[in-house]
Write an enzyme that holds these catalytic residues in place. Structure first.
Site, PDB file in Angstrom:
ATOM      1  N   ASP A  31       0.832  -1.213   0.000  1.00 17.67           N
ATOM      2  CA  ASP A  31       0.000   0.000   0.000  1.00 17.67           C
ATOM      3  C   ASP A  31       0.863   1.259   0.000  1.00 17.67           C
ATOM      4  OD1 ASP A  31      -2.371   1.388  -0.007  1.00 17.67           O
ATOM      5  OD2 ASP A  31      -2.717   1.214   2.153  1.00 17.67           O
ATOM      6  N   ASN A  79     -10.873  -2.213  -5.632  1.00 17.32           N
ATOM      7  CA  ASN A  79     -10.100  -1.216  -6.398  1.00 17.32           C
ATOM      8  C   ASN A  79     -10.755  -0.847  -7.734  1.00 17.32           C
ATOM      9  OD1 ASN A  79      -6.843  -2.482  -5.302  1.00 17.32           O
ATOM     10  ND2 ASN A  79      -8.043  -0.817  -4.447  1.00 17.32           N
TER      11      ASN A  79
HETATM   12  C1  IPE Z   1      -5.432  -2.752  -0.388  1.00 17.73           C
HETATM   13  O1  IPE Z   1      -5.112  -1.424  -0.398  1.00 17.73           O
HETATM   14  C2  IPE Z   1      -5.381  -3.334  -1.775  1.00 17.73           C
HETATM   15  C3  IPE Z   1      -4.051  -3.486  -2.357  1.00 17.73           C
HETATM   16  C4  IPE Z   1      -2.915  -3.189  -1.780  1.00 17.73           C
HETATM   17  C5  IPE Z   1      -4.021  -4.035  -3.702  1.00 17.73           C
HETATM   18  P1  IPE Z   1      -6.220  -0.283  -0.538  1.00 17.73           P
HETATM   19  O2  IPE Z   1      -5.489   1.006  -0.530  1.00 17.73           O
HETATM   20  O3  IPE Z   1      -7.086  -0.549  -1.706  1.00 17.73           O
HETATM   21  O4  IPE Z   1      -7.097  -0.467   0.772  1.00 17.73           O
HETATM   22  P2  IPE Z   1      -7.790   0.602   1.708  1.00 17.73           P
HETATM   23  O5  IPE Z   1      -8.690   1.434   0.829  1.00 17.73           O
HETATM   24  O6  IPE Z   1      -6.700   1.420   2.323  1.00 17.73           O
HETATM   25  O7  IPE Z   1      -8.523  -0.188   2.746  1.00 17.73           O
HETATM   26  C1  IPE Z   2      -1.615   0.378  -3.367  1.00 14.93           C
HETATM   27  O1  IPE Z   2      -1.412   1.744  -3.352  1.00 14.93           O
HETATM   28  C2  IPE Z   2      -1.809  -0.159  -4.767  1.00 14.93           C
HETATM   29  C3  IPE Z   2      -3.186  -0.560  -5.061  1.00 14.93           C
HETATM   30  C4  IPE Z   2      -4.176  -0.516  -4.235  1.00 14.93           C
HETATM   31  C5  IPE Z   2      -3.435  -1.037  -6.403  1.00 14.93           C
HETATM   32  P1  IPE Z   2      -2.613   2.780  -3.266  1.00 14.93           P
HETATM   33  O2  IPE Z   2      -2.973   3.187  -4.650  1.00 14.93           O
HETATM   34  O3  IPE Z   2      -3.718   2.268  -2.444  1.00 14.93           O
HETATM   35  O4  IPE Z   2      -1.888   3.989  -2.542  1.00 14.93           O
HETATM   36  P2  IPE Z   2      -2.534   4.976  -1.480  1.00 14.93           P
HETATM   37  O5  IPE Z   2      -3.103   4.171  -0.373  1.00 14.93           O
HETATM   38  O6  IPE Z   2      -3.583   5.770  -2.209  1.00 14.93           O
HETATM   39  O7  IPE Z   2      -1.377   5.818  -1.045  1.00 14.93           O
HETATM   40 MG    MG Z   3      -4.153   2.395  -0.438  1.00 11.54          MG
END
Ligand code: IPE
Ligand code: IPE
Ligand code: MG
Length: 243
Positions: A31, A79
């Protein structure tokens, strides 16, 4: 294991790690790509591209370690609710990366498997996944479970549906046999980067007794040293499994 894989195994830096404290299956919730991009004045999609480079480096690092199974949360079912632009960029990265990495996976002895739904992914991605799974099936050094369009609640529901269709009783054993990758062992350790302390629908069933390690480091800044530190922290955990 071929001779180059044997040589690489020697380079495993985490010398103190013995088999009793080596996790058999590590999960990573990668993340923080978006926040990394924002902090660096870049578009979110650049954060995902940087995250992918780090992913490859960490996979190579884990493949050199005694760890046998790695599950990477790559794209959650939730996502899909992101902007079309971001979803498109993520799917492009996945599509262009997968097949191009087959020589890398084979060189490192990595077997690729997929968890998640195949119904909403493009044919290109599902075809590539099928081909990669086949072409890396005999690799024995590390099983890399890629979670793409993955929701743990959906996975458990899918398992239940298969049991109902086959008129099988709903037992714990039968559910486990019908998860997306039934041969994978339970998760020992979940690492989540970028400071959030939640599972976000990541392998709920498999993580029932997992140890959780959180770091504030954003995924594109995560290094092999950070991974080793997480393993060091894991090695000090006292696991009792309710006993
Ligand atoms: C979890 O991260 C999904 C992945 C790392 C692919 P998200 O950023 O989507 O989750 P939330 O929104 O913080 O719970
Ligand atoms: C994780 O990074 C990757 C995916 C969920 C695909 P994020 O895109 O969730 O990054 P933040 O949480 O917005 O920083
Ligand atoms: Mg995230």
């Amino acid at each position: 294991m071929d001779s180059s894989a044997r040589k690489r195994k020697k380079f495993w830096r985490f010398k103190t790690l013995n088999s009793s404290i080596t996790p058999n299956h590590v999960g990573i919730i990668m993340d923080g790509n978006g926040r990394w991009a924002e902090r660096n004045g870049l578009h979110r999609t650049k954060g995902h591209a940087s995250g992918l480079k780090v992913t490859k480096a960490i996979v190579a690092h884990v493949a050199r370690s005694p760890i046998q199974n790695l599950s990477l949360y790559t794209f959650s079912t939730e996502n899909w609710t992101r902007t079309q632009e971001e979803v498109g960029a993520l799917m492009d990265l996945i599509a262009t990366h997968l097949k191009a990495q087959i020589p890398f996976y084979n060189d490192y002895g990595i077997r690729i498997v997929h968890s998640g739904s195949k119904l909403r992914l493009t044919h290109r991605i599902t075809d590539d996944l099928a081909q990669i799974e086949e072409m890396t099936a005999n690799n024995r050094h590390l099983t890399l479970n890629l979670l793409i369009d993955y929701s743990s609640q959906e996975e458990i529901t899918r398992a239940m549906q298969r049991l109902i269709e086959q008129h099988l009783p709903i037992t714990q054993e039968n559910i486990e046999r019908n998860l997306d990758q039934p041969s994978l062992p339970k998760i020992d350790c979940v690492i989540r980067t970028a400071g959030e302390k939640r599972l976000s629908n990541f392998m709920l069933w498999q993580s029932a007794y997992a140890e959780f390690i959180y770091t504030d480091t954003l995924w594109p800044d995560f290094t092999a040293l950070d991974f080793d530190q997480a393993m060091e922290e894991y090695s000090h955990r006292h696991r009792t499994f309710g006993g």
